[in-house]
Design a protein around this motif. Structure first.
Motif, PDB file in Angstrom:
ATOM      1  N   ALA A 126      50.536  48.162  78.496  1.00 15.35           N
ATOM      2  CA  ALA A 126      51.239  48.444  77.484  1.00 15.35           C
ATOM      3  C   ALA A 126      52.571  48.356  77.593  1.00 15.35           C
ATOM      4  N   LEU A 127      53.404  47.887  76.595  1.00 19.41           N
ATOM      5  CA  LEU A 127      54.908  47.921  76.665  1.00 19.41           C
ATOM      6  C   LEU A 127      55.279  48.169  75.314  1.00 19.41           C
ATOM      7  N   TRP A 128      56.041  49.158  75.112  1.00 18.96           N
ATOM      8  CA  TRP A 128      56.612  49.707  73.944  1.00 18.96           C
ATOM      9  C   TRP A 128      58.139  49.519  73.812  1.00 18.96           C
ATOM     10  N   ILE A 129      58.920  49.014  72.734  1.00 16.97           N
ATOM     11  CA  ILE A 129      60.207  48.970  72.734  1.00 16.97           C
ATOM     12  C   ILE A 129      60.772  49.718  71.414  1.00 16.97           C
ATOM     13  N   PHE A 130      61.843  50.774  72.115  1.00 17.16           N
ATOM     14  CA  PHE A 130      62.313  51.622  70.830  1.00 17.16           C
ATOM     15  C   PHE A 130      63.623  50.946  70.666  1.00 17.16           C
ATOM     16  N   ASP A 131      63.942  50.740  69.515  1.00 18.85           N
ATOM     17  CA  ASP A 131      65.292  50.463  69.020  1.00 18.85           C
ATOM     18  C   ASP A 131      66.149  51.621  68.459  1.00 18.85           C
ATOM     19  N   SER A 132      67.343  51.896  69.324  1.00 15.62           N
ATOM     20  CA  SER A 132      67.987  53.077  68.836  1.00 15.62           C
ATOM     21  C   SER A 132      68.798  52.996  67.779  1.00 15.62           C
ATOM     22  N   ARG A 133      68.914  51.845  67.131  1.00 13.99           N
ATOM     23  CA  ARG A 133      69.776  51.680  66.017  1.00 13.99           C
ATOM     24  C   ARG A 133      68.697  52.152  64.669  1.00 13.99           C
ATOM     25  N   THR A 134      67.575  51.579  65.029  1.00  9.91           N
ATOM     26  CA  THR A 134      66.891  51.913  63.751  1.00  9.91           C
ATOM     27  C   THR A 134      65.888  53.235  63.905  1.00  9.91           C
ATOM     28  N   SER A 135      65.840  53.584  65.092  1.00  3.70           N
ATOM     29  CA  SER A 135      64.857  54.642  65.595  1.00  3.70           C
ATOM     30  C   SER A 135      63.444  54.397  65.224  1.00  3.70           C
ATOM     31  N   GLN A 136      63.021  53.114  65.720  1.00  2.70           N
ATOM     32  CA  GLN A 136      61.650  52.716  65.273  1.00  2.70           C
ATOM     33  C   GLN A 136      60.833  51.972  66.479  1.00  2.70           C
ATOM     34  N   PHE A 137      59.774  52.256  66.907  1.00  2.90           N
ATOM     35  CA  PHE A 137      59.011  51.694  67.852  1.00  2.90           C
ATOM     36  C   PHE A 137      58.490  50.163  67.710  1.00  2.90           C
ATOM     37  N   ARG A 138      58.244  49.379  68.395  1.00  2.50           N
ATOM     38  CA  ARG A 138      57.603  48.267  68.188  1.00  2.50           C
ATOM     39  C   ARG A 138      56.728  47.744  69.495  1.00  2.50           C
ATOM     40  N   GLN A 139      55.576  47.104  69.233  1.00  2.00           N
ATOM     41  CA  GLN A 139      54.830  46.892  70.522  1.00  2.00           C
ATOM     42  C   GLN A 139      55.211  45.535  70.962  1.00  2.00           C
ATOM     43  N   GLY A 140      55.437  45.645  72.311  1.00  2.00           N
ATOM     44  CA  GLY A 140      55.872  44.210  73.168  1.00  2.00           C
ATOM     45  C   GLY A 140      54.576  43.628  73.621  1.00  2.00           C
ATOM     46  N   GLN A 141      54.789  42.374  74.124  1.00  2.00           N
ATOM     47  CA  GLN A 141      53.796  41.754  74.695  1.00  2.00           C
ATOM     48  C   GLN A 141      53.131  42.582  76.209  1.00  2.00           C
ATOM     49  N   SER A 142      51.860  42.583  76.132  1.00  2.00           N
ATOM     50  CA  SER A 142      51.295  43.481  77.050  1.00  2.00           C
ATOM     51  C   SER A 142      51.444  42.656  78.524  1.00  2.00           C
ATOM     52  N   MET A 143      51.600  43.428  79.651  1.00  2.00           N
ATOM     53  CA  MET A 143      51.689  42.853  80.896  1.00  2.00           C
ATOM     54  C   MET A 143      50.442  42.007  81.383  1.00  2.00           C
ATOM     55  N   ASN A 144      50.548  41.116  82.274  1.00  2.00           N
ATOM     56  CA  ASN A 144      49.456  40.304  82.584  1.00  2.00           C
ATOM     57  C   ASN A 144      48.226  41.070  83.218  1.00  2.00           C
ATOM     58  N   ALA A 145      48.337  42.148  83.819  1.00  3.37           N
ATOM     59  CA  ALA A 145      47.352  43.056  84.313  1.00  3.37           C
ATOM     60  C   ALA A 145      47.713  44.585  84.080  1.00  3.37           C
ATOM     61  N   ASP A 146      46.752  45.357  84.314  1.00  7.10           N
ATOM     62  CA  ASP A 146      46.958  46.848  84.239  1.00  7.10           C
ATOM     63  C   ASP A 146      47.667  47.352  85.492  1.00  7.10           C
ATOM     64  N   HIS A 147      48.699  48.072  85.225  1.00  5.06           N
ATOM     65  CA  HIS A 147      49.548  48.628  86.517  1.00  5.06           C
ATOM     66  C   HIS A 147      49.317  50.074  86.430  1.00  5.06           C
ATOM     67  N   PHE A 148      49.392  50.749  87.613  1.00  7.01           N
ATOM     68  CA  PHE A 148      50.031  52.119  87.635  1.00  7.01           C
ATOM     69  C   PHE A 148      50.345  52.374  89.048  1.00  7.01           C
ATOM     70  N   VAL A 149      51.389  53.851  89.193  1.00  3.68           N
ATOM     71  CA  VAL A 149      51.989  53.742  90.330  1.00  3.68           C
ATOM     72  C   VAL A 149      52.816  52.701  90.657  1.00  3.68           C
ATOM     73  N   LYS A 150      53.949  52.587  89.956  1.00  4.44           N
ATOM     74  CA  LYS A 150      54.741  51.430  90.407  1.00  4.44           C
ATOM     75  C   LYS A 150      56.213  51.592  90.278  1.00  4.44           C
ATOM     76  N   SER A 151      57.075  50.715  90.451  1.00 11.02           N
ATOM     77  CA  SER A 151      58.666  50.852  90.212  1.00 11.02           C
ATOM     78  C   SER A 151      59.076  49.858  89.177  1.00 11.02           C
ATOM     79  N   VAL A 152      59.828  50.234  88.546  1.00 16.48           N
ATOM     80  CA  VAL A 152      60.745  49.517  87.584  1.00 16.48           C
ATOM     81  C   VAL A 152      61.816  49.310  87.526  1.00 16.48           C
ATOM     82  N   GLY A 153      62.385  48.242  87.282  1.00 15.14           N
ATOM     83  CA  GLY A 153      64.075  47.973  87.323  1.00 15.14           C
ATOM     84  C   GLY A 153      64.538  46.527  86.446  1.00 15.14           C
ATOM     85  N   LEU A 154      65.787  46.606  86.118  1.00 11.16           N
ATOM     86  CA  LEU A 154      66.450  45.590  85.497  1.00 11.16           C
ATOM     87  C   LEU A 154      67.284  44.917  86.377  1.00 11.16           C
ATOM     88  N   VAL A 155      66.922  43.696  86.447  1.00 12.68           N
ATOM     89  CA  VAL A 155      67.746  42.876  87.262  1.00 12.68           C
ATOM     90  C   VAL A 155      68.077  41.469  86.443  1.00 12.68           C
TER      91      VAL A 155
END
Length: 351
Positions: A126-155
């Motif tokens: 699951a991916l959820w996106i929070f918009d700080s301007r509207t204070s609302q969540f929206r659901q993003g496209q799910s990952m291709n597979a289930d993950h757990f115990v992982k690292s995440v970063g923006l490049v």
């Protein structure tokens, strides 16, 4: 009239209104633009426009049933012109919609959005996106597979999810394209490493996992077919929120050594100079805030010890041939939280 021929004060006023996430791209066009977007003046103007904020979360664990509840706050510029009340610390009604997530998800900020990537201890796509301007969540496209115990970063303009376990197989990677809002397979980490990180950062266009166990930093490079490299951490106590990257420099706050930075050229850890007057504290959080390092910490101060005060000091960082010097402003009491609240996230949110 060419933009380069504009007076600096006008150019700064224009650039201050451009989303800050575009500054690295603008800096590539010319030396003049690079100088303008890196100037302290542009941060001063953005501050007056109240463009940026920090999102800070505390985790509270109920001792009776073990239920963990996050509580979010923002630190932002106040409308008041009183210098002693320049910043304000405000509670935010941010309730994560995925009730099956028993542990806090990984969170990455990009522009005004916070990306919540599920799968801490229970596999999830699951991916959820929070918009700080509207204070609302929206659901993003799910990952291709289930993950757990992982690292995440923006490049660049992609969010990478690296390592973890997918359907019983370890060490996978995929990326979320922020332009198309879709997931795609990313290069497999090479060599295969565990990415059970205490904290994640993006450094030198790599996803870097800071591991308390083993005191090392493992960096995944998506541009080099998933090549992984590593370097050591000083053997001292540090906190998952006491880590940040500013101008592509990694900073970590240590209980014994204080604020340190990693010199990627010499491949050594060095102390930030000029901060001898800062007392040693514990349970800290750090993030970039208008071009400075916002340094927050908890300490007892409320009668009865039922609550802890939240303090903040802004630190200007200046790099020279000798190293990095820090100039710390006076501390500001931001507010207080219940004693059991533990710092969990500290993120810069930029408009």
């Amino acid at each position: 009239m060419a933009f380069s021929s504009l007076p600096k004060d006008i150019a700064w006023q224009i650039l201050a209104r451009v989303p800050k996430r575009l500054y690295p791209i603008l800096a590539c066009f010319s030396k003049n633009l690079r100088s303008l977007v890196r100037s302290p003046e542009i941060h001063r103007i953005r501050s007056l426009l109240r463009k940026d904020s920090l999102y800070i979360s505390f985790m509270h664990t109920d001792k009776t049933n073990g239920v963990r509840t996050p509580h979010w706050f923002t630190l932002r510029r106040a409308e008041s012109t009183n210098p002693s009340h320049e910043n304000q610390f405000i509670s935010v009604n941010l309730v994560f919609p995925d009730h099956e997530e028993i542990m806090p998800p990984s969170v990455v900020s990009y522009g005004p959005d916070l990306f919540f990537i599920s799968g801490s201890l229970i596999p999830s796509s699951a991916l959820w996106i929070f918009d700080s301007r509207t204070s609302q969540f929206r659901q993003g496209q799910s990952m291709n597979a289930d993950h757990f115990v992982k690292s995440v970063g923006l490049v660049g303009s992609k969010i990478y999810v690296v390592g973890g376990y997918v359907n019983g197989e370890s060490h996978q990677a995929e990326s979320f394209d922020l332009k198309t809002q879709t997931w795609e397979t990313a290069p497999r980490p090479n060599p295969e490493r565990l990415f059970h990180a205490t904290a994640d950062v993006s450094l030198d266009r790599k996803v870097c996992a800071l591991l308390s166990l083993g005191a090392i930093v493992v960096c995944y490079d998506p541009s080099r077919d998933g090549t992984c490299t590593s370097f050591v951490l000083p053997k001292d106590k540090w906190w998952e929120t006491g880590v940040c990257v500013i101008d592509n420099v990694l900073y970590v706050y240590y209980a014994r050594f204080g604020l340190m930075w990693y010199d990627t050229e010499l491949k050594v850890w060095r102390v930030v100079n000029g901060l001898d007057d800062m007392k040693k504290v514990r349970s800290v959080a750090m993030a970039e805030y208008y071009g400075k390092l916002a340094f927050l910490w908890r300490e007892y101060g409320v009668v009865g010890g039922v609550r802890k005060e939240i303090w903040c000091r802004m630190i200007a960082l200046d790099r020279s041939e000798e190293g990095i010097n820090g100039i710390a402003e006076s501390g500001q009491l931001m507010g207080s939280v219940p004693r059991g609240y533990k710092l969990q996230h500290c993120l810069s949110v930029l408009e």
